[in-house]
Design an enzyme around this catalytic site. Structure first.
Site, short mmCIF file in Angstrom:
data_model
loop_
_atom_site.label_atom_id
_atom_site.label_comp_id
_atom_site.label_asym_id
_atom_site.label_seq_id
_atom_site.Cartn_x
_atom_site.Cartn_y
_atom_site.Cartn_z
N ASP A 181 3.21 -4.52 8.05
CA ASP A 181 1.94 -3.81 7.92
C ASP A 181 0.84 -4.86 8.02
O ASP A 181 0.62 -5.63 7.09
CB ASP A 181 1.91 -3.08 6.57
CG ASP A 181 0.54 -2.50 6.25
OD1 ASP A 181 -0.39 -2.63 7.09
OD2 ASP A 181 0.39 -1.92 5.16
N CYS A 214 -4.84 2.78 -3.46
CA CYS A 214 -3.58 3.29 -2.89
C CYS A 214 -2.43 2.34 -3.17
O CYS A 214 -1.54 2.16 -2.35
CB CYS A 214 -3.71 3.55 -1.38
SG CYS A 214 -4.89 4.84 -1.00
N GLN A 241 -4.43 -5.41 6.95
CA GLN A 241 -5.40 -6.27 6.28
C GLN A 241 -5.38 -7.70 6.83
O GLN A 241 -6.11 -8.56 6.34
CB GLN A 241 -5.12 -6.31 4.77
CG GLN A 241 -5.24 -4.97 4.08
CD GLN A 241 -6.68 -4.46 4.04
OE1 GLN A 241 -7.64 -5.21 4.25
NE2 GLN A 241 -6.84 -3.18 3.78
N HIS A 281 0.87 -1.18 0.00
CA HIS A 281 0.00 0.00 0.00
C HIS A 281 0.91 1.23 0.00
O HIS A 281 2.04 1.17 0.50
CB HIS A 281 -0.83 -0.07 1.30
CG HIS A 281 -1.91 0.96 1.42
ND1 HIS A 281 -1.66 2.26 1.82
CD2 HIS A 281 -3.25 0.87 1.26
CE1 HIS A 281 -2.81 2.92 1.87
NE2 HIS A 281 -3.79 2.11 1.54
N LYS A 285 -10.37 -1.16 10.73
CA LYS A 285 -10.60 -2.28 9.82
C LYS A 285 -10.97 -3.55 10.59
O LYS A 285 -11.30 -4.56 10.00
CB LYS A 285 -9.34 -2.54 8.98
CG LYS A 285 -9.03 -1.40 8.00
CD LYS A 285 -7.96 -1.81 7.03
CE LYS A 285 -7.25 -0.63 6.38
NZ LYS A 285 -8.06 0.08 5.39
#
Lengths: 424, 150
Positions: A218, A382, A221, A141, A244
């Site tokens: 990261d 993104c 997700q 991202h 999220k």
């Protein structure tokens, strides 16, 4: 939320029969899902952008503002004590959620983006020197590209990018080859937001560590969809966003190994992050407060704690299994539609279905589906370099959460049929 | 509920599939790039002037049906017009798609462009409809940087 209240919430929900999710009950927990959009029942399939919030989270925030709003860590009065206790209880909930060894390794940030920037501007800035390299992957991202570009520009260092194959899977051998003497840090995503690919993270971390390279992950997700255990992964940093994972916007978590966090300079200066200040010298507070300057988003932290408790109540394994079932079904029925091509067909995938329709721009797909009450994301997600890799400007993306159903996938298929009708 | 067919009129769909004046003008004396960072739409608009008159105008790039058909129909509507006339059409077009002025009453200036009147019911698509126009404007102003909708 107090520990007692947390327990109660978890206990009130009997384990569903067969270990699966009682999706009808889950849906009833989310007030926003009861509405109609353009006269149609809302079909919310934009969960990779942000998830909806259950009543338990909304109530926790309201309870805080109505019953215990006060600044934390300083007050000697009753409300401050309650607020501080609830704030720190949420830290322990987050710690347990990702199995961090210590509560002080959980730093509250605005979201994954701030978590990555914090690591880049403190750990990265101290570690990366001219001629050094930072390694990322082709499926990052923008938030896991740009902070490293800024750092590399400042330091005269080089950003290296590990490539992926046409299915959207990382080429692990290439990743390994790019780990070299000059590599000072690897910053990688756990799950791709645009493709849904689940990276072989444990193996990547082993490879990096074999070269003495620390790894920042990261996890924005991944955390909503699978059990994350930072000790089993042995990652050095792991960050995720609250919004999220059914929590509020504006709050997230950065986990870092104690020894690294201790050695890092602070990110921002201000109140709460100091132990003493004179005009000549300031000594910094202990972890995690060294990295939490200023009055934090107390309501957000309490809301995040409630969200993670809610997920614990459903069982992250149950959520993951349900989403996987939806993904398998959606992959089958959507890819069977003539003219539809899936982007991102990795063997290991989280609940993300990115697709393009021949002759129709994703933006037009999004508008037409919206008229059917179906919310999806369209655009470059993104991830412009990733779109370039696939030679497309954008995709349409449906992404699943605990409250989605097969009937909603069917609605998506009918919606795509409508798109094809308009553009026939 | 806004009707999809108000937005995706046949003329619009037809232009998006077969855009007119979709080519580079190697001899263009004005050129600009327009970009919508939110959706990634990107167009280059080329203009050749004859004094004060737009002698030729073309475009290239990628975008959704609304932005592409708008670019295509824009080239048709401003070709042969003076700069002042073109600006006036853009003004009317902008008023129409943002819902500030109805198409009715402005047909003489807008001509076929009135098919875009449905865009005003879809506020997030206004930027798609105006991207090429902003880019044309930038080209005529001689701006070097890519014009952005943001």
């Amino acid at each position: 939320m107090t520990t007692a209240a947390r327990k109660l919430d978890a206990e009130q929900r009997p384990a569903p029969i067969g270990g699966g999710l009682d999706v009808a009950r889950v849906r009833a927990d989310f007030p926003i899902l009861q509405q109609r959009v353009h006269g149609k029942p809302l079909v919310y399939l934009d969960n990779a952008a942000t998830s909806q919030k259950p009543r338990a989270v909304i109530d926790a925030i309201v309870r805080y503002y109505e019953g215990s709003n006060a600044n934390i860590h300083r007050g000697v009065h009753y409300l401050s004590e309650i607020a501080t206790k609830d704030y720190e209880a949420a830290r322990r909930t987050a710690q347990e959620f990702i199995n961090a060894p210590h509560a002080h390794e959980i730093i509250f940030v605005r979201g994954a983006t701030e978590g990555i920037n914090l690591v880049a501007q403190t750990f990265g800035r101290a570690r990366v020197q001219p001629g050094d390299e930072v390694l990322i992957t082709a499926m990052e991202h923008h938030s896991n590209i740009v902070p490293w570009q800024i750092l590399c520009d400042e330091k005269g260092a080089k950003l290296r990018v590990a490539p992926i194959n046409d299915q959207g899977e990382l080429l692990l051998d290439e990743f390994a080859k790019l780990l070299g003497r000059r590599t000072k840090l690897a910053a990688v995503t756990h799950v791709s937001n645009a493709l849904g690919t689940i990276n072989p993270l444990k193996r990547m971390i082993e490879l990096a560590h074999a070269h003495g390279v620390p790894v920042a992950v990261d996890g924005a997700q991944a955390v909503p969809h699978m059990k994350v255990d930072v000790q089993a992964l042995d990652c050095d940093f792991y960050t995720f966003s609250g919004h999220k994972v059914y929590g509020p916007t504006g709050i997230g978590v950065l986990y870092g190994k104690s020894a690294l966090l201790e050695a890092m300079p602070p990110y921002q200066g201000g109140g709460d992050m100091i132990s003493s200040v004179t005009f000549e010298k300031t000594s910094y507070n202990k972890l995690p407060y060294k990295f939490e300057a200023g009055t934090p988003d107390i309501a957000g932290v309490i809301g995040l704690g409630a969200a993670l408790t809610y997920v614990n109540g459903l069982g992250i394994g149950n959520i993951g299994a349900h989403e996987h079932d939806l993904l398998v079904y959606a992959t089958q029925v959507v890819s069977a539609i003539p003219g539809v091509r899936l982007i991102g067909t990795a063997k290991e995938k989280a609940g993300v279905l990115s697709f393009v329709i021949e002759g129709v721009h994703p933006h037009d797909i999004g508008t037409i589906l919206d008229q059917e009450g179906i919310a999806i994301r369209t655009g470059h997600h993104c991830s412009q370099p990733l779109m370039d890799r696939f030679g497309i400007p954008a995709t349409a993306r449906a992404s699943f959460a605990a409250y989605n159903t097969r009937e909603e996938v069917d609605a998506l298929v009918r919606g795509i049929g409508k798109v094809r009708e308009v553009f026939a | 509920m806004s009707d999809l067919r108000d937005l995706y009129q046949d003329v619009i769909l037809e232009h998006s599939k077969t855009p007119r004046n979709y080519r580079e003008l190697p001899a263009a004396d004005h050129k600009a790039e327009g970009f919508n960072p939110l959706c990634g739409d990107r167009f280059t608009v080329y203009v050749t002037l004859d004094g004060d008159t737009i002698r030729d105008v073309s475009f290239q790039g990628s975008g959704c049906a609304i932005s592409k058909s708008s670019a295509s129909m824009m080239t048709q509507s401003v070709k042969g017009k003076t700069l002042a006339e073109a600006e006036k059409i853009f003004e009317r077009f902008h008023e129409m798609v943002t819902g500030h002025a109805p198409a009715a009453g402005n047909e003489s200036e807008l001509g076929k462009l009135t098919v875009f009147s449905g865009v005003s019911e879809f506020p997030v698509r206004v930027k798609c409809a105006t991207l090429a126009w902003h880019t044309l404007h930038a080209a005529l102003e001689g701006k070097q940087d890519a014009v952005s909708t943001e």
